[in-house]
Design a protein around this motif. Structure first.
Motif, mmCIF file in Angstrom:
data_model
loop_
_atom_site.group_PDB
_atom_site.id
_atom_site.type_symbol
_atom_site.label_atom_id
_atom_site.label_comp_id
_atom_site.label_asym_id
_atom_site.label_seq_id
_atom_site.Cartn_x
_atom_site.Cartn_y
_atom_site.Cartn_z
ATOM 1 N N MET A 55 0.828 -1.199 0.000
ATOM 2 C CA MET A 55 0.000 0.000 0.000
ATOM 3 C C MET A 55 0.867 1.256 0.000
ATOM 4 S SD MET A 55 -2.997 -1.401 0.049
ATOM 5 C CE MET A 55 -4.134 -0.065 0.387
ATOM 6 N N THR A 56 0.381 2.288 -0.671
ATOM 7 C CA THR A 56 1.038 3.594 -0.672
ATOM 8 C C THR A 56 0.135 4.587 0.047
ATOM 9 O OG1 THR A 56 2.338 3.248 -2.678
ATOM 10 C CG2 THR A 56 1.787 5.516 -2.142
ATOM 11 N N LYS A 57 0.741 5.358 0.950
ATOM 12 C CA LYS A 57 -0.024 6.286 1.783
ATOM 13 C C LYS A 57 0.523 7.699 1.649
ATOM 14 C CE LYS A 57 1.310 3.083 4.003
ATOM 15 N NZ LYS A 57 1.945 1.760 3.690
ATOM 16 N N ALA A 58 -0.373 8.678 1.729
ATOM 17 C CA ALA A 58 0.026 10.087 1.714
ATOM 18 C C ALA A 58 -0.705 10.813 2.835
ATOM 19 C CB ALA A 58 -0.302 10.731 0.371
ATOM 20 N N VAL A 59 0.013 11.705 3.515
ATOM 21 C CA VAL A 59 -0.578 12.526 4.575
ATOM 22 C C VAL A 59 -0.166 13.970 4.355
ATOM 23 C CG1 VAL A 59 -0.447 13.113 7.028
ATOM 24 C CG2 VAL A 59 -0.765 10.739 6.341
ATOM 25 N N ILE A 60 -1.124 14.870 4.481
ATOM 26 C CA ILE A 60 -0.820 16.300 4.495
ATOM 27 C C ILE A 60 -1.087 16.803 5.901
ATOM 28 C CG2 ILE A 60 -1.453 18.580 3.629
ATOM 29 C CD1 ILE A 60 -2.051 17.325 0.953
ATOM 30 N N LEU A 61 -0.079 17.423 6.471
ATOM 31 C CA LEU A 61 -0.133 17.880 7.856
ATOM 32 C C LEU A 61 -0.146 19.395 7.916
ATOM 33 C CD1 LEU A 61 0.174 16.900 10.903
ATOM 34 C CD2 LEU A 61 2.627 17.391 10.593
ATOM 35 N N GLY A 62 -1.132 19.942 8.626
ATOM 36 C CA GLY A 62 -1.174 21.372 8.911
ATOM 37 C C GLY A 62 -1.136 21.531 10.412
ATOM 38 N N GLU A 63 -2.148 22.157 10.980
ATOM 39 C CA GLU A 63 -2.262 22.197 12.433
ATOM 40 C C GLU A 63 -2.641 20.827 12.973
ATOM 41 O OE1 GLU A 63 -5.001 25.306 13.272
ATOM 42 O OE2 GLU A 63 -3.597 26.912 12.723
ATOM 43 N N VAL A 70 2.677 -4.815 11.492
ATOM 44 C CA VAL A 70 2.418 -6.031 10.724
ATOM 45 C C VAL A 70 1.935 -5.611 9.344
ATOM 46 C CG1 VAL A 70 1.175 -8.216 10.599
ATOM 47 C CG2 VAL A 70 1.821 -7.273 12.830
ATOM 48 N N GLY A 71 2.852 -5.679 8.380
ATOM 49 C CA GLY A 71 2.528 -5.267 7.028
ATOM 50 C C GLY A 71 2.208 -6.447 6.128
ATOM 51 N N GLY A 72 2.000 -6.138 4.859
ATOM 52 C CA GLY A 72 1.628 -7.177 3.915
ATOM 53 C C GLY A 72 2.758 -8.134 3.600
ATOM 54 N N GLN A 73 4.001 -7.648 3.600
ATOM 55 C CA GLN A 73 5.134 -8.487 3.226
ATOM 56 C C GLN A 73 6.191 -8.612 4.318
ATOM 57 O OE1 GLN A 73 5.094 -10.182 0.492
ATOM 58 N NE2 GLN A 73 3.332 -9.224 -0.497
ATOM 59 N N ASP A 74 6.082 -7.850 5.386
ATOM 60 C CA ASP A 74 7.052 -7.960 6.472
ATOM 61 C C ASP A 74 6.405 -7.533 7.782
ATOM 62 O OD1 ASP A 74 7.225 -5.108 6.918
ATOM 63 O OD2 ASP A 74 8.602 -4.943 5.231
ATOM 64 N N SER A 75 7.094 -7.801 8.854
ATOM 65 C CA SER A 75 6.684 -7.301 10.162
ATOM 66 C C SER A 75 7.927 -6.772 10.842
ATOM 67 C CB SER A 75 6.025 -8.403 11.005
ATOM 68 O OG SER A 75 6.899 -9.504 11.163
ATOM 69 N N LYS A 76 7.734 -5.804 11.740
ATOM 70 C CA LYS A 76 8.881 -5.195 12.410
ATOM 71 C C LYS A 76 8.493 -4.781 13.814
ATOM 72 C CE LYS A 76 8.959 -2.044 9.148
ATOM 73 N NZ LYS A 76 7.608 -2.089 8.546
ATOM 74 N N ALA A 77 9.471 -4.735 14.681
ATOM 75 C CA ALA A 77 9.292 -4.237 16.036
ATOM 76 C C ALA A 77 10.333 -3.149 16.263
ATOM 77 C CB ALA A 77 9.460 -5.364 17.055
ATOM 78 N N LEU A 102 0.299 -1.225 18.031
ATOM 79 C CA LEU A 102 0.232 -2.059 16.840
ATOM 80 C C LEU A 102 -0.180 -1.205 15.652
ATOM 81 C CD1 LEU A 102 0.327 -4.971 15.640
ATOM 82 C CD2 LEU A 102 -2.133 -5.105 16.101
ATOM 83 N N THR A 103 0.554 -1.333 14.540
ATOM 84 C CA THR A 103 0.219 -0.599 13.324
ATOM 85 C C THR A 103 0.204 -1.566 12.141
ATOM 86 O OG1 THR A 103 2.529 -0.036 12.770
ATOM 87 C CG2 THR A 103 1.346 1.473 14.223
ATOM 88 N N GLY A 104 -0.201 -1.053 10.983
ATOM 89 C CA GLY A 104 -0.216 -1.851 9.772
ATOM 90 C C GLY A 104 -1.548 -2.518 9.523
ATOM 91 N N GLY A 105 -1.618 -3.242 8.425
ATOM 92 C CA GLY A 105 -2.859 -3.900 8.031
ATOM 93 C C GLY A 105 -3.341 -4.938 9.013
ATOM 94 N N GLY A 106 -2.426 -5.470 9.841
ATOM 95 C CA GLY A 106 -2.821 -6.455 10.843
ATOM 96 C C GLY A 106 -3.823 -5.916 11.837
ATOM 97 N N CYS A 107 -3.900 -4.595 11.965
ATOM 98 C CA CYS A 107 -4.846 -3.980 12.907
ATOM 99 C C CYS A 107 -6.295 -4.189 12.494
ATOM 100 C CB CYS A 107 -4.564 -2.482 13.023
ATOM 101 S SG CYS A 107 -2.983 -2.084 13.798
ATOM 102 N N LYS A 108 -6.519 -4.569 11.242
ATOM 103 C CA LYS A 108 -7.881 -4.801 10.769
ATOM 104 C C LYS A 108 -8.402 -6.175 11.184
ATOM 105 C CE LYS A 108 -7.352 -1.919 6.610
ATOM 106 N NZ LYS A 108 -7.435 -1.916 5.126
ATOM 107 N N ASN A 109 -7.525 -6.989 11.748
ATOM 108 C CA ASN A 109 -7.851 -8.377 12.050
ATOM 109 C C ASN A 109 -7.987 -8.561 13.553
ATOM 110 O OD1 ASN A 109 -7.610 -11.195 12.617
ATOM 111 N ND2 ASN A 109 -6.642 -11.518 10.630
#
Length: 281
Positions: free
Chosen positions: A14-22, A101-108, A213-220
């Protein structure tokens, strides 16, 4: 007058974009394809449209993720570990460990009180340690990926999935189905197997609480429950767990600009053009 900063996170799926203001002015999530440069342009344009901004209003752009070099309009590229840590610290200042927990890897990642990473471990060698593992098993069982978490929570006697290889685990699940083991029990076993591998990785890091916990695994929900059991703690989960890296990238851009101004340093982002990227092939 508010200033705006953008973060682009090109992950494996997945590709994500964020625009941050206040605060977060806009965020966009889209599937990562082969033409990453074109997609980076597309999600940025969509984020700008949602925020009601012109590209010229963005003071600084930071790219992160494994495809960060494919963002031609970024002012800087920063590793996903640093950006994840920064984004989580913004959302949960008390957090000391991040598990992604991402689609192709996991990290701590262990982070300090300032949101800086000081140690991390990544599993990117095998699908059995990532969200892809559950996706493959769901396909094997002909079950919607969105349904596997809730189904696993119906288990009364989780099956034992002992294989550490995805291919052999598939065979264990197929054999279990043939033997009449209930689907919820098989799925619970799959979730526990993945949670076991992730928790072992996290404990090698000398896990410190609170844990996010972050990533797509949070949907499960089934995976969350299994992880909380194996980690022996309640997990903090962001409202939008897929954008923490992109959020961190935008925050890093803001930090860079603020630090330059505090130290009276010249800050001249290189010329940026947001236009369609035409690729050959």
């Amino acid at each position: 007058m508010a200033e705006y900063f953008a973060g682009i996170d090109i992950g494996s799926t997945m590709t994500k974009a964020v625009i941050l203001g206040e605060g977060i002015a806009a965020s966009v999530i889209g599937p990562t394809g082969a033409e990453q440069r074109r997609l980076a342009n597309k999600v940025m344009e969509e984020a700008l449209a949602r925020a009601g901004l012109a590209f010229e209003a963005i003071a600084y752009v930071v790219a992160t993720g494994y495809g960060r070099i494919n963002v031609p309009f970024a002012d800087r590229q920063i590793t996903e570990i640093t950006c994840h840590a920064r984004g989580i610290h913004f959302l949960f200042p008390e957090a000391r460990t991040v598990i992604d927990v991402g689609g192709q890897d996991s990290k701590a990642i262990r982070i300090d009180s300032q949101g800086r990473p000081h140690h991390f471990i990544m599993n990117d060698k095998c699908a059995a340690g990532s969200g892809r593992f559950i996706e493959i098993i769901a396909d094997t069982m002909n079950i919607s990926l969105d349904a596997v978490g809730d189904l696993s929570l119906q288990s009364t006697s989780p099956a034992t999935i002992s294989s550490v290889c995805t291919i052999w685990a598939q065979q264990e699940v197929a054999s279990g189905l043939a033997e009449g083991i209930p689907v919820p029990d098989l799925l619970a076993g799959v979730h526990r197997s993945l949670a076991d591998r992730i928790s072992r990785m996290a404990h090698r890091l000398r896990l410190e609480k609170p844990v996010v916990l972050t990533g797509g695994g949070c949907k499960n929900r089934g995976l969350i429950a299994a992880l909380e059991e194996y980690l022996d703690c309640e997990l903090l989960i962001p409202e939008n767990p897929l954008i923490t890296g992109a959020l961190g990238a935008a925050l890093m851009g803001r930090d860079i600009v603020e630090k330059a101004r505090q130290n009276s340093l010249p800050l001249e982002p290189r010329p940026r053009v947001l236009e369609a990227i035409h690729l050959l092939g």
